[in-house]
Design a protein around this motif. Structure first.
Motif, short mmCIF file in Angstrom:
data_model
loop_
_atom_site.label_atom_id
_atom_site.label_comp_id
_atom_site.label_asym_id
_atom_site.label_seq_id
_atom_site.Cartn_x
_atom_site.Cartn_y
_atom_site.Cartn_z
N ALA A 71 0.86 -1.18 0.00
CA ALA A 71 0.00 0.00 0.00
C ALA A 71 0.90 1.23 0.00
CB ALA A 71 -0.92 -0.02 1.21
N CYS A 87 0.85 4.17 -1.26
CA CYS A 87 0.37 5.53 -1.01
C CYS A 87 -0.23 5.66 0.39
CB CYS A 87 -0.65 5.95 -2.06
SG CYS A 87 -2.21 5.06 -1.91
N GLY A 120 -2.71 3.90 1.53
CA GLY A 120 -4.14 3.63 1.55
C GLY A 120 -4.99 4.80 1.13
N GLY A 124 -5.73 5.40 -2.07
CA GLY A 124 -6.39 5.12 -3.35
C GLY A 124 -5.67 5.73 -4.55
N THR A 125 -4.44 6.16 -4.37
CA THR A 125 -3.76 6.85 -5.46
C THR A 125 -2.65 6.04 -6.13
OG1 THR A 125 -2.28 7.90 -3.88
CG2 THR A 125 -4.23 9.14 -4.53
N CYS A 126 -2.12 5.01 -5.46
CA CYS A 126 -1.00 4.29 -6.07
C CYS A 126 -1.47 3.08 -6.88
CB CYS A 126 0.00 3.84 -5.01
SG CYS A 126 -0.59 2.52 -3.95
N GLY A 127 -2.64 2.56 -6.56
CA GLY A 127 -3.17 1.43 -7.30
C GLY A 127 -2.44 0.12 -7.03
N CYS A 133 -2.62 -1.85 -4.39
CA CYS A 133 -3.25 -2.77 -3.43
C CYS A 133 -4.42 -3.54 -4.04
CB CYS A 133 -3.72 -1.97 -2.21
SG CYS A 133 -5.01 -0.79 -2.62
N LEU A 191 -9.57 -1.84 -5.28
CA LEU A 191 -8.47 -1.39 -4.44
C LEU A 191 -8.81 -1.72 -2.98
CD1 LEU A 191 -7.60 2.08 -6.05
CD2 LEU A 191 -6.54 -0.15 -6.46
N CYS A 215 -7.67 -0.68 -0.30
CA CYS A 215 -7.69 0.44 0.64
C CYS A 215 -8.99 1.23 0.57
CB CYS A 215 -6.50 1.36 0.40
SG CYS A 215 -6.54 2.19 -1.19
S1 FES Z 1 -2.84 1.64 -1.09
FE1 FES Z 1 -2.45 2.91 -2.71
S2 FES Z 1 -4.24 2.62 -3.87
FE2 FES Z 1 -4.62 1.37 -2.20
#
Ligand code: FES
Ligand code: FES
Lengths: 624, 624
Positions: B39, B41, B43, B45-48, B50, B78, B80
């Motif tokens: 995870a 980023c 959590g 939702g920006t790194c994709g 997870c 995702l 997160c």
């Molecule tokens: S932890 Fe980065 S998108 Fe879910």
């Protein structure tokens, strides 16, 4: 709590119940129910102090010579022998109980003898008004505090801080606007931060001092700024349930699995009970108490800290430690601020502990150009002899008779105790407090023996004259009726007299032998310091008459009270006292009396009232 | 474990289940099930990274631009963002997981640059043959040990011993026939006994050193007698689940209740996993490891110890502590002998930590008469400049791209990583280990960028030429296909190139700005030390070609490997190293680059391959 829990035992008048497996002793069950029985012999069935009455239910009773037929008919048995064989209802009489906590005030000078030590509490508070950091002053939080302590408080050396305090530091500093009070203590070679508080709390600084006695534990809450005790309290040492003297307790620790841990918890419970009560009464929180000092004999010190004491009993009688390392409240289990330092008065040997060091410190004999004698009339009668040139010390196992244990109607110097006796009859005795007499304390026994001797009721051997008024046959030989109070007779038996005689002989012989050891006699002693729980109300004349004290003029005797406690208080308040305590312990030499040929002779000779060699004895000093 | 436990979430292929309340994220549920998702980023939702697949059950899915329609059709979401709304079955693909522990051997010299420090481990063992006590030698147990340490081992000063060791002392001494091995460590101003063992165990003495990195944690078990590592291991820092860089982790600690504690446990888990695995592999017990040292950036150090790091993010960027007080393994939670000391390399500022001090110590630049530069190509690119006269340091937030994070096919230098690239096509790359390629590590990216630039596939701006072979449209802009391996394409996208460009620009600009700060340029630097996980296999030519390193002659570059780890190993082995580390930290001055006017200029100018000012740049040094 046991998985094998079988039977329910209910104790009255409390109505408290516990479940225990079959064949548990009633003593053990009472202990689990939180009821403290007086088990002076450590539960061996020999003292007879743990009498209880079984109202209902099935018990197995091994035979015991301590109970009469009429006792047995009433359902009375010894709790330490009786085995649970069914659900039980048990009544615990007042006389079989260890007294409940007995709160009393005790205040005093810094030193028992008025000497005032240089000030400096064990834990010192510093109020710091730290400069707020900015881009030109980028010191980190902890270094900011250290810089301030070094530059503003002029403290030199290393500083340590426990991780748990470091964790709270940044939030606290900022919430407090960079104005905080730091509690510091000096460990060997460095300072330790023991607490950090917001704002200026330097006006409030508290510590505890304790005397960990074999029979009782005394404590004081001390205001470290005002340099005096706020309140004090004494409780019985609950280790008594495992034996009245240190030796039977060591035996317990060796024979029962987990025995040492039981003993540790029992002593600690007393310390923490005092701590909790005094903290509550003073409306403080436990974190507000930032240091503790204590003095105790070596075995008590070991047991309180859970350190194996058994090698003290064996040749060559070695403790694990005389001078304790730096300890925290958390490690030792004492319920005050967790990082607070615990300072134990250093001891000298297995039978000359920190309580004796505290005694020397408190009476100040180590500073005297003349030779002084310190006698602690306690269960482990410790004795020190000397002055600024030398100090030797020794132990006399006097037993607990003068502390009110092991004698029929004995009790400690508390309300209800007959504390003075001048003549036979109703007007001849004085009771502590405005209550009916319920027993006799140490000073009362000394007076009583002197009176019995003076009036010819008792001979020099300690035998009661059958025909004398007040003397009657008792359960265990002859006894003398002091008074009747609330339906109970307060008596002294020949067995009691024998116990007291042995105690006084042990103390006197130890002092004589120690003097001989250095080639002196009592005449050369310029001052005799007497310490012990009863110390301040003992009658010197009586003590000389029965041969507990040597026949010196009265002005040579100084009563110091509980010097173990006042010595512990001094180290709490002064670095000078801490320095002197260390110096005393290191230069005091211990003399093992059992290896002194003269000791046994002296002891045998002292087993008379006042002494075998009446001439030699009364000639040993001048009458006061 | 929650009282509101509502739904059961089962993770596959493990089949592990946890019960969580409604609206828990799948990421959180996975964490509780002990499954480590990548995870990066934190959590948000920006790194994709997870991505998981919901096989069965009811989830609430907030919209996300990171998922394609076909993903959604397959049940991919995702973790997160997805909220549990019923019992769930969830599949966690390999690509979304943090790699399992990856054991590898790493050995090395005492100092990264071959300098040998004077010997003296952090915890030293002394075999004592104590004289048995008798009536003429009555020292207590602890004093007997101290006397021996003073007289025979010629140690001067105070000795401390934890109560728990004192408690075992008497039994141990006697069982061992008075022959014991004492482990000692030097705290400021005194010695601490950290262990006592029966017999002579002085031949066996072990410690751990750790590098606590933002992305990975490395540790070595060190034989303190042989003065070399026995084994080593690197694991991902499980804090990655809360964000890939230190700032997002601080944000997590501020926004989630208990967040700091989660971060502490995550880092500690890595340390203890390494410790447990290496101890087991060496067939030791945890008590056999008697000391630990570690180096980490300031935020990692704070988090590992549970010290609030958030003020490091705010003006004036202050840590709570740079030079840690004496710590024990017990306090810090590290699972070795409880009383063992934990030594943390001292830091300088919030963004110049103990890892940089370790780096300077390891490369030895603080002893150099000439000016040297140390560049740590890590997530928090730290830089030091100077020699025996002065040392200045700065931080470049390079981001984790060179450590394989935040780039599509990035991975750390482990088996399966493309680590060298010389030309396009099958024969143009080299994979770490005898396995199929599964990603690209830092040194691979440096080579790859240099090759793309050289071959004209990428322009100086980092844009891929659409018509060049291997370039194709990708999910997020153009991408270059390096190879296909096991059905998966290994690519570098323009977004990846942008990330890598920023990272190299940050490092290069920081070094330039720091040089300007002291009125120098690269030509005046006699030696450039490069440290970082990949340090030893980086290709200098490539690094110069892309402008990560200045265009100096090759012989001026020295690759030091993981200097944070080797510096930590040195302090474990030598008092001289510990002294020098303290001295380095105290004389190194920190330069806050965000306040340097030249830094932004330098950074903007470095956002080209190799640099904007190509002439000035290539003229800044001699070609090697
Ligand atoms: S932890 Fe980065 S998108 Fe879910
Ligand atoms: S007789 Fe029971 S404790 Fe002594």
């Amino acid at each position: 709590m046991s998985v094998m829990a079988d039977y329910k035992v209910t104790f009255y008048p409390e109505g408290k119940s516990v479940e225990v497996p079959v064949d548990t002793t009633i003593l053990r069950a009472a202990h689990e129910a939180g009821i403290r029985l007086d088990a002076r012999c450590g539960g061996q069935g020999t003292c007879g102090a743990c009498r209880v009455r079984v109202i209902n239910g099935n018990v197995h009773l091994p035979p015991s010579g301590k109970l009469s037929l009429s006792d047995k008919k009433k359902g009375i048995c010894l709790a330490c022998l009786a085995l649970v064989r069914g659900d039980l209802d048990v009544e615990v009489p007042f006389s079989s109980r260890l007294e409940p906590a007995d709160l009393f005030e005790e205040t005093g000078e810094n030193s028992a003898c008025g000497y005032v030590f240089s000030p400096g509490p064990l834990t010192e508070k510093f109020f710091l008004e730290l400069p707020e950091p900015d881009k030109h002053d980028r010191l980190c939080d902890w270094e900011r505090i250290r810089r301030h302590l070094r530059s503003r408080c002029e403290l030199e050396g290393e500083f340590e801080i426990p991780l748990e305090l470091l964790r709270c530091l940044p939030g606290l500093l900022r919430a407090a606007g960079w104005k905080v009070t730091v509690s510091l203590t000096r460990a060997p070679g460095y300072f330790v931060v023991t607490r950090i508080e917001a704002g200026d709390t330097s006006g409030e600084n508290y510590g505890f001092c304790f005397d960990i006695g074999t029979t009782t534990i005394s404590g004081q809450l001390v205001d470290l700024n005002a340099r005096k005790p706020v309140s004090g309290m004494t409780v019985y040492n609950a280790q008594a349930a495992f034996g009245s003297d240190v030796i039977s307790r060591i035996v317990h620790s060796q024979q029962s699995p987990g025995g040492l841990e039981q003993l540790r918890c029992a002593a600690l419970e007393g310390v923490n009970r005092i701590a909790a009560d005094l903290i509550k009464a003073a409306k403080l929180a436990k974190e507000d108490v930032g240091c503790v000092s204590f003095a105790g004999n070596t075995i008590m010190t070991h047991m309180l800290l859970g350190i194996e004491p058994k090698y003290i009993r064996r040749e060559p009688y070695l403790p694990v430690v005389n001078e304790l390392p730096y300890l925290t409240a958390r490690e030792s289990g004492i319920c005050i601020a967790g990082s607070a330092p615990v300072y134990a008065l250093p001891g000298v040997a297995g039978y000359a502990g920190g309580d004796l060091t505290a005694g020397v410190l408190a009476c100040g004999m180590h500073r005297s150009g003349e030779v002084c004698l310190l006698i602690d009339v306690g269960t482990n009668g410790e004795i020190a002899l000397g002055g600024s040139e030398f100090i030797v010390c020794a132990a006399a196992s006097a037993g607990p008779a003068f502390e009110g244990s092991g004698v029929t109607c004995g009790m400690r110097a508390a309300s209800g105790a007959i504390q003075k006796v001048s003549s036979p009859g109703r007007d001849g005795y004085e009771v502590n407090g405005d209550v009916a007499a319920r027993g006799i304390c140490g000073s009362g026994y000394i007076d009583l023996l002197a009176m019995l001797l003076r009036e010819g009721i008792m001979d020099r051997n300690g035998r009661l004259k059958q025909e004398a008024p007040g003397v009657r046959p008792g359960a265990h030989g002859s006894e003398y009726l002091v008074c009747s109070s609330g339906g109970e007779d307060i008596v002294i038996s020949e067995a009691d007299i024998e116990n007291l005689k042995r105690a006084k002989a042990a103390i006197y012989a130890a002092a004589s032998a120690l003097l001989k050891h250095v080639g002196m006699d009592f005449a050369g002693v310029s001052r005799v310091y007497i310490s012990g729980g009863f110390g301040s109300c003992i009658n010197v004349e009586s003590a000389k008459e029965i041969g507990l004290l040597p026949a010196l003029e009265n002005k040579r005797f100084v009563f110091c009270g509980n010097t173990s406690l006042s010595g512990a208080r001094s180290v709490l308040l002064s670095p000078q006292a801490r320095g002197e305590a260390a110096e005393i312990a290191s230069r005091m030499t211990y003399c093992e009396l059992s290896l002194e040929p003269s000791y046994m002779e002296e002891y045998m000779a002292a087993l008379f009232f006042p002494h075998t060699d009446l001439e030699g004895f009364t000639g040993g000093g001048e009458r006061g």
